[in-house]
Scaffold this active site. Structure first.
Site, PDB file in Angstrom:
ATOM      1  N   GLU A 248       0.888  -1.178   0.000  1.00 18.00           N
ATOM      2  CA  GLU A 248       0.000   0.000   0.000  1.00 18.00           C
ATOM      3  C   GLU A 248       0.916   1.215   0.000  1.00 18.00           C
ATOM      4  O   GLU A 248       1.461   1.588   1.037  1.00 18.00           O
ATOM      5  CB  GLU A 248      -0.916  -0.006   1.230  1.00 18.00           C
ATOM      6  CG  GLU A 248      -1.752  -1.268   1.401  1.00 18.00           C
ATOM      7  CD  GLU A 248      -2.740  -1.517   0.271  1.00 18.00           C
ATOM      8  OE1 GLU A 248      -3.032  -0.584  -0.509  1.00 18.00           O
ATOM      9  OE2 GLU A 248      -3.219  -2.659   0.150  1.00 18.00           O
ATOM     10  N   CYS A 282      -2.065   9.146   2.692  1.00 15.06           N
ATOM     11  CA  CYS A 282      -1.773   8.645   1.342  1.00 15.06           C
ATOM     12  C   CYS A 282      -2.867   9.105   0.394  1.00 15.06           C
ATOM     13  O   CYS A 282      -2.619   9.346  -0.783  1.00 15.06           O
ATOM     14  CB  CYS A 282      -1.656   7.132   1.362  1.00 15.06           C
ATOM     15  SG  CYS A 282      -3.065   6.318   2.122  1.00 15.06           S
TER      16      CYS A 282
END
Ligand code: NAP
Length: 474
Positions: A248, A282
């Site tokens: 990720e 993110c």
């Protein structure tokens, strides 16, 4: 001011004693928050051996009870945990209280999922080639999972790895970020206090060559689940060898604002998406692509809105934007702003750092090839880029190496549907920020943002287990 704490890593539930320590300082005022006695290469070896040797997987019921009990323990100490994150990571209390709330959700959902059996049954007499048999599937735990986590949500990122692993019955070795490790160690203490068997969780911090790299490369590790930057993620992919990978990685998510958008909503989403968590998500809004017809009015309103995001002492209740993780990060962000200005962009508010504080910054007329918008800028920047129409916006949105998430603000259903179909990324949120999710929904990116293997409690449980298929005469 909290008293500086002295913490230890955990090897299969036992504290590791060591002379080598890591000092953690508050990014806002430089005070000492705590220290951690670090693990060495031999501890990494011992943790892998202990994890692989563990056979007494608790029942589903016991795993669910441990997760629920941990949730109760955290709930009782939520303010203490929020303040610890604020102290070590510089995030405003508004953000860290929210992060603790999300972690409580992760624990609740994992406790629920631990009870759910997702096995399937296939009748085999359904074709001329078939037989009177049935095929069944069941999920089994892995022997050893490794999780490596970043600094930006130092509690919730850890919970998103550890809780699904417990639900799956898979023992895990966690390597938290060295920039904000204290809350991860305090969270591990809660898990052990809730009854987690020691060998189901080791928490190691130490030199990369002594802890992280040996963990990634060891053939006895079945899965590496990594959340962090693209360069480190790609290095892990290149060196991990034959094992499952969950990556990720970074993003530079667009918020597309079309002429027909509800402008108040668009401005709120742009500000919240760009500035929450000091822009260190993110899925933060890292590019705002605004259609020609509304760009002036949108920009004016966003600058006004930005004045509400007070930047300062993260412990102050009035503060909405604390520091970024350290001064070096603030210097980098200031540099990309200066580069954009040299290329023709204009800073309308913010832009000047003080230590690790960078106030929310709105920049307009940002050229499409600036480093600020081509790469990931992990801080409270709101770069506005003008687009001609939906097609232009979608092409620009898709033009970078990243593919994590996105947001589209429009009142036109056809535009929304076209965006959902055209954007090359893991998530498209219509009339929401790219970061919108619930903790058990599938989450994760493509392209440089990840391999398309999703997280979120339900998907992560799949990553930390394997499907065994068996068949019986029937
Ligand atoms: P980072 O520098 O990549 O570090 C992440 C973790 O990797 C840390 O624990 C770090 O340890 C460790 N690490 C460093 N070098 C390593 C190596 N050679 N092998 C194995 N592990 C290694 O990332 P960060 O700066 O902490 O976090 C910010 C990044 O995370 C951003 O790019 C952000 O977009 C991304 N992120 C992605 C998601 C997502 O779900 N896609 C979510 C959150 C954050 P040390 O602390 O010891 O350096």
């Amino acid at each position: 001011m909290l008293r500086a704490m002295k913490l230890h890593c955990f090897l299969a539930g036992n504290s590791i004693r060591s002379d080598k320590t890591l000092l953690i300082r508050n990014p806002y005022n430089g005070s000492e928050v705590g220290s951690v006695a670090l693990a060495a290469r031999a501890d990494t070896e011992a943790a892998i051996a202990a994890t692989n040797a563990f056979r007494d997987t608790p029942t589903r019921h016991c795993r669910s009870v441990i997760l629920e009990k941990t949730r109760e323990l955290l709930d009782a100490r939520r303010e203490e945990f929020a303040r610890l994150i604020t102290n070590e990571a510089g995030l405003a209390l508004r953000e860290t209280r929210y992060e603790v709330g999300r972690t409580l959700d992760v624990l609740r959902f994992a406790a629920m999922e631990a009870l759910r059996d997702d096995g399937q049954i296939f009748s085999c007499d359904i074709s001329p080639q078939g037989k009177a048999r049935k095929i069944f599937t069941t999920r089994e735990p892995l022997n050893c999972a490794v999780a490596i986590t970043p600094f930006n949500h130092p509690l919730n990122q850890v919970a998103h790895k550890v809780a699904p692993a417990i639900a799956a019955g898979t023992p895990m070795i966690l390597k938290p970020s060295e920039k904000a490790p204290l809350v991860a160690l305090k969270f591990a203490e809660l898990l052990y206090a809730a009854g987690l068997p020691g060998p189901m969780l080791s928490v190691l911090l130490g030199l990369t060559g002594e802890v992280a790299e040996p963990l990634v490369q060891d053939p006895r590790v079945d899965v590496v689940a990594f959340t962090g930057s693209v360069p480190v993620g790609k290095r892990i992919a290149a060196t991990a060898g034959y094992k499952k990978l969950v990556l990720e990685l970074g993003g530079n998510d667009p918020l597309i604002v079309l002429d027909d958008a509800d402008l108040d909503l668009a401005v709120t989403l742009a500000a919240e998406g760009s500035f929450r968590n000091s822009g260190q998500r993110c899925t933060a809004v890292k590019r705002i692509l605004v259609q020609d017809g509304i760009v002036s009015e949108f920009t004016r309103r966003l600058v006004e809105k930005t004045r509400d995001y007070l930047c300062g002492d993260p412990m102050d209740e009035a503060t909405r934007v604390g520091t970024v993780i350290d001064e070096a990060s603030a210097i980098y962000l200031e540099t990309v702003v200066k580069e954009a200005v040299a290329a023709g962009a204009k800073v309308l508010i913010g832009g000047k750092r003080r230590g690790a504080l960078l106030p929310p910054t709105v920049i307009t007329d940002v050229p499409r090839d600036c480093r600020m918008v081509v790469c990931e800028s992990f801080g409270p920047l709101a770069p506005i880029m003008r687009v001609g129409d939906l097609d232009d916006a979608l092409a620009l949105a898709n033009s970078t190496a990243y593919g994590l998430s996105s947001g589209v603000v429009t009142t036109n259903l056809n535009s929304a549907l076209k965006a959902i179909k055209t954007l090359r990324c893991g998530t498209v949120n219509v009339n929401e920020v790219p970061g919108f999710r619930v903790e058990n929904s599938p989450f994760g990116g493509i392209k440089d943002s990840g391999l398309g293997v999703k997280e979120g409690v339900i998907e992560a449980i799949k990553a930390y287990s394997f499907v065994k298929t068996f068949s019986l005469p029937w």
